[in-house]
Enzyme design. Structure first.
Site, short mmCIF file in Angstrom:
data_model
loop_
_atom_site.label_atom_id
_atom_site.label_comp_id
_atom_site.label_asym_id
_atom_site.label_seq_id
_atom_site.Cartn_x
_atom_site.Cartn_y
_atom_site.Cartn_z
N LYS A 1 29.37 53.25 24.83
CA LYS A 1 28.10 52.78 25.37
C LYS A 1 26.98 52.99 24.34
O LYS A 1 26.93 54.04 23.70
CB LYS A 1 27.78 53.55 26.65
CG LYS A 1 26.46 53.24 27.31
CD LYS A 1 26.44 53.75 28.74
CE LYS A 1 25.12 53.43 29.42
NZ LYS A 1 24.19 54.57 29.39
N HIS B 1 19.83 51.62 26.21
CA HIS B 1 19.48 52.69 27.16
C HIS B 1 18.18 52.33 27.88
O HIS B 1 17.30 53.16 28.09
CB HIS B 1 19.34 54.03 26.41
CG HIS B 1 19.79 55.22 27.22
ND1 HIS B 1 21.01 55.80 27.09
CD2 HIS B 1 19.16 55.94 28.17
CE1 HIS B 1 21.12 56.83 27.91
NE2 HIS B 1 20.00 56.93 28.60
N ASP C 1 23.88 45.95 29.74
CA ASP C 1 22.95 46.85 30.43
C ASP C 1 21.61 46.77 29.72
O ASP C 1 21.56 46.58 28.51
CB ASP C 1 23.54 48.27 30.32
CG ASP C 1 22.62 49.37 30.78
OD1 ASP C 1 22.88 49.94 31.85
OD2 ASP C 1 21.67 49.70 30.05
C1 GLV Z 1 19.27 59.73 30.55
O1 GLV Z 1 20.23 59.07 30.46
C2 GLV Z 1 17.95 59.36 30.32
O2 GLV Z 1 17.73 58.25 29.82
O3 GLV Z 1 17.06 60.13 30.62
#
Ligand code: GLV
Length: 439
Positions: A298, A322, A353
């Site tokens: 990921k 992320h 994602d």
């Molecule tokens: C954890 O995965 C975050 O982004 O805080």
């Protein structure tokens, strides 16, 4: 909408949820208690949450430009609707790692869910089970792995004939009643890593996902402004997976009593990067433990990294930045998807994602090469409202949105949707946040 218009294809008729909402309002005066427009949803969730809860889920790296780049990338791709197509038999089903699922959507791994609802991860795990969609638990979760597995099974078992949407058959006769993945944050103590893998596998998590973009949290000024790191505060959640781990507790239990951050600092966000050799080690260990079940990397945003992931033996990748929380000023995740898909789509599973908010977003990501997408903040805001029922409402709304989009845009079979369903418009940016309300 005609309520007798029952599904003819293999998919649940998610679009009927629209009628259900209208009908409850019109006939019984039961109105939804919050809006599922993504921006209004976030705004109303903010009012329900503490500052710590709201800021942790909403925070982004730096100026938040990567988060915005994610949304801008979706805006630039436009769907080309087709008319007079027979969409009466729709198929949203797909397969992921041997799991047949009713729609190409999974619950993204999100940490410390107790910040949003008292039962934390048990809530989305249960709703994912109910809906038959894959649930992914994060090592930064705030419930033990075993408890999350039980909640996921409970959701899957709660179907009765009238609300049954899907029946799940796992691969290799595994016990799990619903597909579940485990997202590993990997520390540098291999015994603890192996203990987590064994626990996950025994609890029916049969796909391992290693996060490679977060050895440490990005610089998130809104969290910095209130020193928002729940792991260091007394009486707040965040250590549950460590505290329930026999190997971690045997080695570090005494230290944890003195230093509350021991779990997070040593095993989750330690700030010490791993490299490709360690990925090879992890794949080998996971395959031994699980009898060869899939391993996914990921955090992939570059074609070279996607190719490398394939070369070292990964079965899939998650194309994600992320959700804009790590590198500010980075490329939008959807912007890199087409080239990555061109390079590896026929060899590996691609999970997309970062920035999914609507059915149209799901459609676009699939058209550009994703096999499945992850949804994160949406379900967080849902459970922040009303726990289970809020989470359920948000996810059923997203499924209805996607199903309705397919029928009105003239695409009966989602997995056949390809780039020809889209047109790229390099110009223009979406309205600023909150502007939709003035339009
Ligand atoms: C954890 O995965 C975050 O982004 O805080």
């Amino acid at each position: 909408m005609d309520p007798t218009n029952k599904p003819k294809g293999p998919s649940p008729h998610y679009s009927l949820y629209q009628r259900q909402v209208f009908h409850h309002g019109g006939t019984a005066g039961q109105l939804p208690t919050f809006s599922v427009h993504p921006e209004e949803l976030e705004d109303s969730a903010k009012k329900k949450l503490t500052d710590r809860g709201y800021l942790y889920a909403s925070s982004n790296a730096g100026m938040g430009w990567t988060d915005r780049a994610n949304r801008e990338a979706f805006y630039r791709w436009k769907i080309v609707p087709r008319m007079l197509i027979d969409t009466n038999t729709r198929d949203l089903t797909t397969n992921i790692f041997g799991h047949k699922i009713p729609a190409p959507i999974m619950f993204a791994p999100i940490g410390i869910n107790k910040l949003y609802t008292p039962l934390g991860e048990l809530v989305p795990a249960k709703i994912a089970g109910e809906l038959g969609l894959p649930y992914c638990l994060s090592t930064a979760g705030s419930q033990p792995i075993e408890a999350v597995a039980r909640a996921n099974d409970e959701g899957a078992s709660s179907h009765n004939e009238s609300n049954k949407v899907w029946s799940y058959h796992g691969p290799n006769g595994r016990e799990a009643k619903s597909p579940r993945f485990y997202q590993l944050y990997m520390g540098h103590d291999d015994e603890i890593t192996l203990s987590l893998l064994h626990r996950a596998w025994k609890s029916g998590f049969d796909v391992l996902m290693l996060t490679t973009d977060t050895w440490q949290l990005g610089w998130r000024p809104t969290d910095i402004s209130i020193a928002n790191y729940t792991f260091y505060y007394k009486g707040t959640p965040g250590n549950e997976i460590g505290e329930s781990d026999p190997v971690f507790m045997k080695k570090y239990g005494d230290e944890l009593k003195k230093e509350k951050g021991k779990w997070i600092d040593s095993h989750v966000w330690h700030g010490k990067a791993h490299t490709w050799d360690k990925v090879k080690w992890l794949i080998q260990k996971w395959k031994e433990i699980s009898g060869g079940r899939p391993f996914v990397l990921k955090g992939i945003q570059s074609v070279d990294d996607a190719i490398k992931a394939h070369e070292v033996g990964c079965d899939g990748i998650v194309v994600t930045n992320h959700a804009g929380r790590q590198v500010d000023g980075a490329v939008g995740s959807l912007d890199v998807l087409p080239d990555i898909a061109k390079a590896v789509r026929d060899k590996m599973t691609i999970i997309f994602d970062s920035g999914i908010r609507t059915g149209a977003d799901v459609f676009k990501a699939l058209a550009l090469g994703a096999h499945v997408v992850e949804v994160g903040r949406l379900y967080v805001w849902g459970m922040a409202h009303e726990g289970e029922s809020g989470c359920r409402h948000v996810m059923k709304s997203l499924l209805a949105d996607l199903d309705i989009l397919m029928t009105v845009a003239g695409y009966p079979v989602l997995r056949d949707v390809d780039p020809s369903a889209l047109k790229f418009n390099p110009h223009g940016i979406p309205p600023a946040r909150g502007e939709h309300a003035k339009l």
